[in-house]
Design a protein around this motif. Structure first.
Motif, mmCIF file in Angstrom:
data_model
loop_
_atom_site.group_PDB
_atom_site.id
_atom_site.type_symbol
_atom_site.label_atom_id
_atom_site.label_comp_id
_atom_site.label_asym_id
_atom_site.label_seq_id
_atom_site.Cartn_x
_atom_site.Cartn_y
_atom_site.Cartn_z
ATOM 1 N N GLY A 233 -3.632 27.939 74.800
ATOM 2 C CA GLY A 233 -4.255 28.576 76.064
ATOM 3 C C GLY A 233 -5.793 27.201 75.780
ATOM 4 O O GLY A 233 -5.679 26.761 75.758
ATOM 5 N N ASP A 234 -6.525 27.670 77.032
ATOM 6 C CA ASP A 234 -7.910 26.975 77.006
ATOM 7 C C ASP A 234 -8.856 27.629 75.959
ATOM 8 O O ASP A 234 -9.294 28.194 75.908
ATOM 9 C CB ASP A 234 -8.328 27.162 78.280
ATOM 10 N N MET A 235 -8.671 26.038 75.007
ATOM 11 C CA MET A 235 -10.065 26.546 74.168
ATOM 12 C C MET A 235 -9.699 27.603 73.003
ATOM 13 O O MET A 235 -10.683 28.808 73.048
ATOM 14 C CB MET A 235 -11.124 26.322 74.571
ATOM 15 N N SER A 236 -8.473 28.149 73.010
ATOM 16 C CA SER A 236 -7.650 29.360 72.369
ATOM 17 C C SER A 236 -7.285 28.762 71.200
ATOM 18 O O SER A 236 -6.076 27.957 71.442
ATOM 19 C CB SER A 236 -6.716 30.087 73.540
ATOM 20 N N ILE A 237 -7.362 29.921 69.953
ATOM 21 C CA ILE A 237 -6.128 29.988 69.292
ATOM 22 C C ILE A 237 -6.405 30.928 69.151
ATOM 23 O O ILE A 237 -6.997 32.220 67.996
ATOM 24 C CB ILE A 237 -7.111 29.381 67.729
ATOM 25 N N ASP A 238 -4.784 31.672 68.787
ATOM 26 C CA ASP A 238 -4.344 32.991 68.735
ATOM 27 C C ASP A 238 -3.527 33.309 67.415
ATOM 28 O O ASP A 238 -2.634 32.465 66.640
ATOM 29 C CB ASP A 238 -2.759 33.303 69.790
ATOM 30 N N PRO A 239 -4.718 34.134 66.383
ATOM 31 C CA PRO A 239 -4.155 34.268 65.231
ATOM 32 C C PRO A 239 -2.919 34.648 65.290
ATOM 33 O O PRO A 239 -1.506 34.190 64.737
ATOM 34 C CB PRO A 239 -4.698 34.892 64.621
ATOM 35 N N ALA A 240 -2.317 35.205 66.693
ATOM 36 C CA ALA A 240 -1.001 35.970 66.511
ATOM 37 C C ALA A 240 0.373 35.421 66.398
ATOM 38 O O ALA A 240 1.101 35.743 66.135
ATOM 39 C CB ALA A 240 -0.555 37.234 67.065
ATOM 40 N N ALA A 363 -15.545 29.679 84.077
ATOM 41 C CA ALA A 363 -14.974 28.317 83.226
ATOM 42 C C ALA A 363 -15.865 28.644 82.018
ATOM 43 O O ALA A 363 -15.754 28.516 80.674
ATOM 44 C CB ALA A 363 -15.433 26.965 84.340
ATOM 45 N N SER A 364 -17.452 29.157 82.351
ATOM 46 C CA SER A 364 -18.500 29.270 81.205
ATOM 47 C C SER A 364 -17.655 30.182 80.994
ATOM 48 O O SER A 364 -18.003 29.771 79.107
ATOM 49 C CB SER A 364 -20.024 29.761 81.683
ATOM 50 N N ASP A 365 -17.466 31.886 81.688
ATOM 51 C CA ASP A 365 -17.022 32.501 80.093
ATOM 52 C C ASP A 365 -15.554 31.926 79.322
ATOM 53 O O ASP A 365 -15.232 32.003 77.975
ATOM 54 C CB ASP A 365 -16.318 33.502 80.344
ATOM 55 N N VAL A 366 -14.629 31.114 79.821
ATOM 56 C CA VAL A 366 -13.254 30.557 79.268
ATOM 57 C C VAL A 366 -13.415 29.272 78.044
ATOM 58 O O VAL A 366 -13.164 29.452 77.313
ATOM 59 C CB VAL A 366 -11.824 29.619 80.473
ATOM 60 N N CYS A 367 -14.034 27.895 78.724
ATOM 61 C CA CYS A 367 -14.753 27.104 77.308
ATOM 62 C C CYS A 367 -15.412 27.379 76.244
ATOM 63 O O CYS A 367 -15.345 27.261 75.573
ATOM 64 C CB CYS A 367 -15.112 26.001 78.401
ATOM 65 N N PHE A 368 -16.611 28.093 76.568
ATOM 66 C CA PHE A 368 -18.004 28.433 75.618
ATOM 67 C C PHE A 368 -18.003 29.921 75.732
ATOM 68 O O PHE A 368 -17.965 30.134 73.970
ATOM 69 C CB PHE A 368 -19.134 28.021 75.897
#
Length: 455
Positions: A233-240, A363-368
């Motif tokens: 996803g956008d700036m995302s790492i899903d541990p699952a 955008a602010s929430d998702v990106c940072f």
């Protein structure tokens, strides 16, 4: 005579049936591969004389491509592979007598849904052939570890996109597919300035030399090859979705290991500071979202107790120097924009204040906003009011641009640019003062840890 003809016919028909079944099975596994298992095994396809069709069917498909993802395509060449850089092609070799199959083409950049961007991404050609074709004899450079092929085209050069479309997916892909090996990175749409800019970080991913597919002329051979980057996803790492449940903390640690080895010891470690340092990320009028009363905001920060450093990054800014400054600081403040990606240089426990301009909430929430707490930052969000935006000087107070930015943004990217490029901010000093006082109290805890010799 009749019996001899019949026996010969039976033998020929039997051979033809076996060969046809084998050919169909290879075509099927290449064009209709099984679902990728959660932990993909890296098995080299051994070329054993007399391999039966039944044995071949038990091995992984020579070429396995997954085109089902919205964001990216991913292909696996599960056997000895020859790379011909002049036409960006990769030829995986299978058993003898294996017919050459139709090639596949893939653009290894993880923004598959943006057709205009993908049109400029170099197309990589993938083919399967039998080992009797002599392709292995073309090799000029041999590697004992697999290759990972991806592109740094598209939005590369924008600091945020270098991470969300580049280094974060690279981390996910290597940790998912190369758990026990350091791959050779083969990069398409690659620029030498990009390699120089990120040399320390690239070494954090692999100690193997990087191959610039655009400039390379030698023919390379690898035990296997992966093409494409995995994205969550956008700036995302899903541990699952990670084999060992890795998180942004693991990525953050990799970034710090990479630059810690390339920079001088932190000032905060050598000489503990008496006051926390705040880095103010400064923007220029050419890109929009400038803090017009930045000098006043800095004065408020100093009165709150901060030592303040202004950070105005450029494309020529050396990242090792940026890391040395930010990593030795205790807080960072800036308006939403690509430069805030420098948050990865902050230490866990540092305070990160994002000024959210009008129309940029999502955008602010998702990106940072979402990733920052995931690697230990103390995240604070300062959402401006309408009167703090210069758009209030350009539009009437009942205009949708001011009353319903979310509805305006949904109209398309051109309308989003209204908030990105045509807007500056003038922060309410009374409001920001309360945020800075709170940030100072939080940052002081990090200073106290330094004074007591704790990380």
């Amino acid at each position: 005579m009749k019996r001899g003809v019949t026996a010969t016919t039976v033998v020929c028909v039997s051979f033809f049936i076996c060969f046809s079944i084998h050919q169909i099975s290879v075509l099927w596994t290449s064009e209709h591969p099984p679902a990728i298992p959660s932990k993909i095994k890296e098995n080299l396809l051994k070329q054993e004389p007399g391999d039966s069709s039944q044995k071949l069917l038990q091995k992984p498909a020579l070429m396995h491509c997954d085109h089902s993802r919205y964001r990216y395509d991913l292909c696996h060449l599960n056997g000895p592979t020859v790379m011909y850089p002049t036409n960006s092609s990769f030829l995986v070799m299978g058993p003898t007598l294996l017919p050459t199959l139709p090639p596949r083409r893939i653009r290894p950049y993880p923004r598959k849904w943006e057709s205009d961007i993908m049109a400029d991404i170099k197309e990589v050609i993938l083919s399967v052939t039998g080992s009797d074709t002599g392709a292995s004899g073309d090799c000029q450079v041999y590697h004992d570890t697999p290759a990972l092929v991806f592109s740094t085209g598209g939005y590369t050069g924008n600091f945020y996109h270098d991470f969300t479309d580049g280094f974060v997916p690279l981390f996910i892909t290597i940790r998912t597919l190369f758990q026990q090996e350091e791959p050779v990175l083969v990069i398409a749409n690659c620029h030498n300035w990009w390699l120089s800019r990120y040399v320390e970080l690239l070494r954090g991913f692999t100690r193997r030399p990087v191959i610039n597919l655009d400039n390379e002329t030698a023919i390379h051979c690898f035990p296997s090859v992966k093409i494409g980057l995995i994205v969550h996803g956008d700036m995302s790492i899903d541990p699952a979705l990670m084999p060992n449940s890795e998180t942004f903390r693991d990525f953050h640690a990799l970034v710090h290991r990479s630059y810690d080895s390339a920079t001088t010891p932190r000032l905060s470690t050598a000489e503990p500071r008496q006051h926390p340092r705040l880095v103010v990320v400064s923007r220029t009028h050419t890109v929009g979202r400038v803090i017009l009363n930045q000098a006043d905001v800095i004065r408020e920060a100093e009165e709150a107790g901060f030592d303040v450093e202004i950070f105005a990054p450029k494309t020529t800014t050396m990242l090792s120097e940026a890391y040395e400054l930010i990593n030795a600081s205790h807080a960072m403040l800036g308006v939403h924009g690509a430069a805030l990606t420098h948050m990865f240089f902050l230490r866990p426990g540092a305070v990160f204040i994002q000024v959210v301009a009008l129309g940029l909430e999502w955008a602010s929430d998702v990106c940072f906003g979402q990733p920052a707490p995931q690697f230990g930052l103390d995240y604070m969000e300062y959402k401006i009011k309408v009167e703090e935006s210069t758009l209030a000087e350009k539009y009437s107070k009942d205009d949708l641009v001011l009353t319903n930015p979310r509805k305006v943004v949904k109209k398309g990217w051109n309308y989003t640019n209204l908030y990105l490029k045509d807007q500056d901010v003038r922060l309410d000093l009374v409001r920001i003062r309360s945020y800075l006082k709170m940030a100072y109290e939080k940052a002081t805890k990090l200073v106290e840890k330094e004074q007591h010799g704790r990380p």
